[in-house]
Design an enzyme around this catalytic site. Structure first.
Site, PDB file in Angstrom:
ATOM      1  N   ASN A 161      -7.895  -3.111  13.900  1.00  0.00           N
ATOM      2  CA  ASN A 161      -9.267  -3.336  13.426  1.00  0.00           C
ATOM      3  C   ASN A 161      -9.343  -4.517  12.450  1.00  0.00           C
ATOM      4  OD1 ASN A 161      -8.003  -2.356  11.190  1.00  0.00           O
ATOM      5  ND2 ASN A 161      -9.314  -0.578  10.889  1.00  0.00           N
ATOM      6  N   HIS A 214      -7.432  -4.963   9.767  1.00  0.00           N
ATOM      7  CA  HIS A 214      -7.131  -4.693   8.359  1.00  0.00           C
ATOM      8  C   HIS A 214      -5.854  -5.412   7.913  1.00  0.00           C
ATOM      9  CE1 HIS A 214      -4.675  -0.712   9.155  1.00  0.00           C
ATOM     10  NE2 HIS A 214      -3.855  -1.727   9.031  1.00  0.00           N
ATOM     11  N   ASP A 237       0.807  -1.218   0.000  1.00  0.00           N
ATOM     12  CA  ASP A 237       0.000   0.000   0.000  1.00  0.00           C
ATOM     13  C   ASP A 237       0.843   1.273   0.000  1.00  0.00           C
ATOM     14  OD1 ASP A 237       0.930  -0.411   2.591  1.00  0.00           O
ATOM     15  OD2 ASP A 237      -1.018  -0.997   3.356  1.00  0.00           O
ATOM     16  N   GLU A 254      -9.626  -2.041   4.708  1.00  0.00           N
ATOM     17  CA  GLU A 254     -10.282  -1.665   5.953  1.00  0.00           C
ATOM     18  C   GLU A 254     -11.599  -2.421   6.116  1.00  0.00           C
ATOM     19  OE1 GLU A 254      -8.583  -0.146   7.994  1.00  0.00           O
ATOM     20  OE2 GLU A 254      -8.019   1.889   7.470  1.00  0.00           O
TER      21      GLU A 254
HETATM   22  C1  GLP Z   1      -0.373   0.039   8.481  1.00  0.00           C
HETATM   23  C2  GLP Z   1      -0.095  -0.730   7.189  1.00  0.00           C
HETATM   24  C3  GLP Z   1      -0.418  -2.188   7.343  1.00  0.00           C
HETATM   25  C4  GLP Z   1       0.181  -2.728   8.619  1.00  0.00           C
HETATM   26  C5  GLP Z   1      -0.439  -2.025   9.796  1.00  0.00           C
HETATM   27  C6  GLP Z   1       0.062  -2.520  11.147  1.00  0.00           C
HETATM   28  O1  GLP Z   1      -1.664   0.487   8.588  1.00  0.00           O
HETATM   29  N1  GLP Z   1      -0.792  -0.225   6.077  1.00  0.00           N
HETATM   30  O2  GLP Z   1       0.065  -2.893   6.213  1.00  0.00           O
HETATM   31  O3  GLP Z   1      -0.057  -4.092   8.720  1.00  0.00           O
HETATM   32  O4  GLP Z   1      -0.106  -0.659   9.654  1.00  0.00           O
HETATM   33  O5  GLP Z   1       1.169  -1.786  11.526  1.00  0.00           O
HETATM   34  P1  GLP Z   1       2.092  -2.035  12.750  1.00  0.00           P
HETATM   35  O6  GLP Z   1       3.034  -3.103  12.330  1.00  0.00           O
HETATM   36  O7  GLP Z   1       2.797  -0.730  12.958  1.00  0.00           O
HETATM   37  O8  GLP Z   1       1.231  -2.413  13.896  1.00  0.00           O
END
Ligand code: GLP
Length: 242
Positions: A136, A138, A67, A143
């Protein structure tokens, strides 16, 4: 799902790097799906170490990031493009044309999404996709929604996601409201998925992902239908810490 619970974040990174290294060594021209966020940071650090000590060669591998924030240029320090260069690409030998990340500043989001899916299908499929998980539920920036969104698409970010990612931005208002994310189809087409989770903030999402209904309101639940998912979680994420 194969679930491994390890003692701490360091062990999570070593075990994940082992799995990724095995693939790169057995299939040098593999297609890697890459995630951002804080969880993969130690894994990338470990991969860089292994590249520097000569045990990994990325020269034939291709990568596809999950992303990118819509509206942030590649040079913006909060863009995922910048993150990837800082934490991985600037330190390994994967040639730039083999690295793919959706553009956050394309003139049309719709055609950027279409082209991104085309690039992934031209490459065949992802051999290994690293996924984090949002609080959440995702995956990438897919989302919670009323239906699974199969294609790469422009998505409005959830309030929970914006709150969680606020730490990277100076003010809450500066967090982009939208992002481009790989859709569920390319995720599910990956031959193998490595889902990583650290910390107690992820326990509930992980449990719903594994045991709940397959429902787009918890996007990661779709992974119950994938045949080759490895979850590497630390004890805190597993809900086992005291
Ligand atoms: C972001 C990314 C996701 C990732 C998520 C969790 O929103 N777009 O791909 O999995 O964060 O992040 P973290 O590893 O900082 O908890």
């Amino acid at each position: 799902m194969n679930i491994y619970t390890v003692q701490n974040y360091e062990a999570l990174c070593t075990k994940s790097a082992d799995l990724i290294s095995e693939l790169i060594q057995s299939k040098p021209n593999c297609n890697l799906g890459l995630a951002t966020g804080s969880t993969p940071l130690g894994i990338y650090e470990e991969l860089v170490k292994r590249y520097k000590n000569g045990s990994l060669d990325f020269s034939k591998a291709k990568s596809f990031n999950l992303d990118e924030y819509w509206g942030l240029s590649q040079e913006h320090p909060c863009s995922y493009s910048y993150y990837m260069r800082q934490n991985l690409f600037d330190h390994i030998n994967m040639p730039e044309p083999q690295r793919n990340i959706p553009s956050g500043t394309a003139s049309s989001a719709q055609s950027e999404c279409f082209l991104y899916d085309q690039k992934i299908s031209e490459a065949g499929h992802l051999d290994l996709l690293i996924l984090g998980i949002g609080r959440n539920g995702h995956i990438g920036f897919n989302e919670p929604a009323q239906a699974f969104n199969m294609e790469t698409h422009l998505v409005e970010l959830d309030t929970v996601t914006r709150q969680d990612n606020a730490r990277y931005f100076k003010t809450y208002e500066k967090i982009p409201s939208h992002a481009i994310t790989m859709g569920i189809q390319s995720i599910m087409n990956a031959k193998q998925i490595l889902l990583i989770a650290s910390g107690s903030g992820k326990t509930e999402a992980l449990s719903k992902m594994r045991n709940g209904q397959i429902d787009p309101s918890l996007p990661a639940s779709i992974l119950q239908l994938h045949e080759n998912v490895t979850v590497i979680q630390d004890v805190d994420a597993a809900g086992l810490s005291i």
